[in-house]
Design an enzyme around this catalytic site. Structure first.
Site, mmCIF file in Angstrom:
data_model
loop_
_atom_site.group_PDB
_atom_site.id
_atom_site.type_symbol
_atom_site.label_atom_id
_atom_site.label_comp_id
_atom_site.label_asym_id
_atom_site.label_seq_id
_atom_site.Cartn_x
_atom_site.Cartn_y
_atom_site.Cartn_z
ATOM 1 N N GLU A 180 0.733 -1.010 0.053
ATOM 2 C CA GLU A 180 0.309 0.065 0.058
ATOM 3 C C GLU A 180 1.030 0.941 0.181
ATOM 4 O O GLU A 180 2.283 1.582 0.665
ATOM 5 C CB GLU A 180 -1.066 0.038 1.882
ATOM 6 C CG GLU A 180 -1.863 -1.088 1.257
ATOM 7 C CD GLU A 180 -2.583 -1.843 2.563
ATOM 8 O OE1 GLU A 180 -1.501 -1.860 3.454
ATOM 9 O OE2 GLU A 180 -3.714 -1.613 2.630
ATOM 10 N N CYS A 227 2.916 8.706 1.331
ATOM 11 C CA CYS A 227 3.594 7.447 2.564
ATOM 12 C C CYS A 227 3.396 6.450 1.827
ATOM 13 O O CYS A 227 3.099 5.550 1.176
ATOM 14 C CB CYS A 227 2.547 7.529 3.315
ATOM 15 S SG CYS A 227 2.742 6.333 5.033
ATOM 16 N N CYS A 251 4.847 -6.745 7.411
ATOM 17 C CA CYS A 251 5.929 -5.893 8.569
ATOM 18 C C CYS A 251 6.751 -7.500 10.029
ATOM 19 O O CYS A 251 5.565 -7.814 10.013
ATOM 20 C CB CYS A 251 5.626 -5.127 9.246
ATOM 21 S SG CYS A 251 7.028 -4.858 10.193
ATOM 22 N N CYS A 282 4.990 -5.204 16.951
ATOM 23 C CA CYS A 282 3.851 -4.250 17.249
ATOM 24 C C CYS A 282 2.630 -4.252 17.517
ATOM 25 O O CYS A 282 1.635 -4.869 16.858
ATOM 26 C CB CYS A 282 4.265 -2.939 16.682
ATOM 27 S SG CYS A 282 5.737 -2.506 16.573
ATOM 28 N N CYS A 312 -0.815 -2.635 15.604
ATOM 29 C CA CYS A 312 -0.194 -2.099 14.701
ATOM 30 C C CYS A 312 -0.960 -2.861 13.809
ATOM 31 O O CYS A 312 -0.195 -4.026 14.214
ATOM 32 C CB CYS A 312 1.112 -1.603 14.134
ATOM 33 S SG CYS A 312 1.440 -1.506 12.323
ATOM 34 N N CYS A 315 -1.741 5.795 9.875
ATOM 35 C CA CYS A 315 -0.510 5.509 10.454
ATOM 36 C C CYS A 315 -1.368 4.097 11.176
ATOM 37 O O CYS A 315 -2.529 3.546 11.972
ATOM 38 C CB CYS A 315 -0.369 6.173 11.633
ATOM 39 S SG CYS A 315 0.777 7.367 11.030
HETATM 40 N N1 SAH Z 1 7.765 0.699 10.771
HETATM 41 C C1 SAH Z 1 7.726 1.719 11.295
HETATM 42 C C2 SAH Z 1 7.349 2.548 9.941
HETATM 43 C C3 SAH Z 1 5.685 2.889 9.590
HETATM 44 S S1 SAH Z 1 4.339 2.969 11.052
HETATM 45 C C4 SAH Z 1 7.661 2.151 12.475
HETATM 46 O O1 SAH Z 1 6.953 2.098 13.186
HETATM 47 O O2 SAH Z 1 7.995 3.205 12.886
HETATM 48 C C5 SAH Z 1 4.609 4.612 11.251
HETATM 49 C C6 SAH Z 1 4.606 5.332 12.663
HETATM 50 O O3 SAH Z 1 2.524 4.886 12.774
HETATM 51 C C7 SAH Z 1 4.917 4.317 13.788
HETATM 52 O O4 SAH Z 1 5.470 5.774 14.076
HETATM 53 C C8 SAH Z 1 3.711 3.541 14.506
HETATM 54 O O5 SAH Z 1 4.034 3.785 15.729
HETATM 55 C C9 SAH Z 1 2.898 4.214 13.833
HETATM 56 N N2 SAH Z 1 1.447 3.396 14.008
HETATM 57 C C10 SAH Z 1 1.329 2.111 13.814
HETATM 58 N N3 SAH Z 1 0.202 1.517 14.204
HETATM 59 C C11 SAH Z 1 -1.365 2.310 14.358
HETATM 60 C C12 SAH Z 1 -2.398 2.575 14.827
HETATM 61 N N4 SAH Z 1 -3.137 1.722 15.036
HETATM 62 N N5 SAH Z 1 -2.301 4.271 15.336
HETATM 63 C C13 SAH Z 1 -1.091 5.099 14.926
HETATM 64 N N6 SAH Z 1 -0.583 5.216 14.680
HETATM 65 C C14 SAH Z 1 0.297 3.930 14.697
HETATM 66 FE FE1 SF4 Z 2 5.532 -2.732 11.707
HETATM 67 FE FE2 SF4 Z 2 3.909 -1.244 12.701
HETATM 68 FE FE3 SF4 Z 2 6.185 -2.242 14.111
HETATM 69 FE FE4 SF4 Z 2 5.963 0.308 12.384
HETATM 70 S S1 SF4 Z 2 4.602 -0.098 14.128
HETATM 71 S S2 SF4 Z 2 7.440 -1.562 12.677
HETATM 72 S S3 SF4 Z 2 5.383 -1.635 10.556
HETATM 73 S S4 SF4 Z 2 4.692 -3.450 13.241
#
Ligand code: SAH
Ligand code: SF4
Length: 368
Positions: free
Chosen positions: A104, A117, A124, A128, A131, A347
């Protein structure tokens, strides 16, 4: 092109000027044609050789037979009520030896600029807990050509409405620093004034905190702004939502940040996803202030965007209180409400969702 031709054609997308020069020399053409092709693909966004009028006709015909420019294919556009477009893109071609995958990219138009973006991996592996991308697992790394291709496709699809400035954020699917070589190759092309020509200060790479990657990025000559997903105010808390913290705990991560060579007027950006009732208290905010001591840091607070996960959006009052605590202690802090939530483009929502957005699917005029 016939499927047979695709088997042997060299994909030129993602190649550096040096690689294009070499490719031309290997096929017995003058090396300087490489720079002309580089200009045509990245500056002019010409994706079929016939339209590269800066090349002689015979070479254009030859390239059409022997080379290709494999752009990600648009599978779907989800158009948000705020103008954001979430692209579902297909990459890879088994015939060319790259595994097919779906990724995406998100296009966000603003008054004087657009922000794109992009994903750096399909899925991934970092896992986390808050996410949605994590639920996909890691399918594979993207190639440099696929990463550059996301930007080119999004620009091209919005060609008629482009504003003078383009920002890119490596905040889509994937952990950019776990695909370091492809990401830096792509960035060299994206940030090259002779390439896609995005200003380095208009580019940001976000990482969950992969320390060796941060150290390598520090040595890159041209680099984007660095954003770190902090997301917690203590190791205990971060361990619970970001398993990567066990490998790269906060004190080591922040130490690597302190060593990161910032240019004048450059800042480190810390992202902090606020999970209601979990990490959004004033005590958390005070701990964050302490963690960021001696760092030239800005903080982006991102209220958690819902997905099918066991977390809650924070109360607005708590978000504002959190911001106030940081600001009072001199830490610049912004609340970032993500765009495109109605089409799962925000995000942490990039998980190839279809259903939630189905009602909003439209085809933009550029597509027809
Ligand atoms: N993998 C990288 C970049 C992609 S995620 C990273 O984790 O930094 C981009 C941002 O979105 C990160 O700061 C992550 O913590 C945030 N993010 C992930 N899931 C989210 C959610 N459900 N709501 C708001 N931000 C989120
Ligand atoms: Fe991967 Fe989502 Fe964690 Fe970013 S926030 S490192 S995309 S699992």
């Amino acid at each position: 092109m016939s499927p047979q031709a695709a088997n042997t054609a060299a994909n030129l997308l993602g190649k550096s000027p040096e690689e294009l020069r070499e490719f031309l020399q290997v096929i017995g053409e003058p090396g300087y044609r490489g720079a002309q092709i580089y200009h045509a693909i990245y500056r002019e966004r010409r994706f079929d050789f016939a339209s590269m009028t800066n090349l002689p006709a015979a070479l254009r015909e030859r390239l059409a037979r022997e080379a290709s420019i494999e752009l990600p294919r648009i599978v779907r556009r989800h158009l948000s009520s705020d103008g954001t477009v979430r692209y579902v893109l297909a990459v890879g071609d088994a015939a060319n030896g790259t595994k097919p995958a779906t990724i995406e990219a998100v296009f966000m138009p603003e008054e004087n600029r657009q922000t794109i973006c992009i994903s750096t991996q399909a899925g991934c592996a970092v896992d986390c807990r808050f996410c949605l991308t994590a639920t996909l697992g890691l399918m594979r790394n993207l190639t440099a050509g696929e990463i550059v291709g996301e930007v080119l496709v999004a620009l091209e699809d919005n060609r008629a409405a482009l504003k003078p400035q383009t920002n890119i954020v490596l905040m889509g699917q994937g952990e950019p620093l776990l695909n370091f070589d492809a990401v830096t190759t792509a960035l060299r092309i994206l940030l090259d004034p002779k390439g896609v020509a995005i200003a380095p200060r208009h580019a940001a790479l976000s990482t969950s905190g992969i320390i060796p990657g941060i150290e390598r990025l520090a040595r890159e000559k041209v680099r984007p702004n660095l954003a770190i997903s902090l997301n917690a105010s203590s190791n205990e808390q971060r361990d619970q939502i970001m398993p990567i913290n066990r490998k790269y705990p906060l004190e080591k991560l922040l130490d690597a940040c302190r060593k990161y060579p910032l240019k004048s007027r450059e800042w480190l950006l810390f992202e902090y996803v606020l999970l209601g009732g979990f990490n959004d208290s004033p005590e958390d905010a005070r701990r964050v202030v302490k963690l960021l001591a001696n760092l030239r840091a800005k903080v982006n607070l991102i209220p958690w965007n819902p997905g099918d996960l066991p977390y809650e959006r924070p109360d607005r009052a708590r978000v504002e209180e959190f911001q106030r605590v940081l600001m009072e202690k001199g830490v610049p802090c912004f609340i970032r409400d993500s765009r495109g939530q109605d089409v799962m483009a925000a995000c942490g929502q990039l998980a190839l969702a279809d259903s939630a957005a189905a009602a909003n699917i439209q085809t933009s005029p550029a597509a027809s």
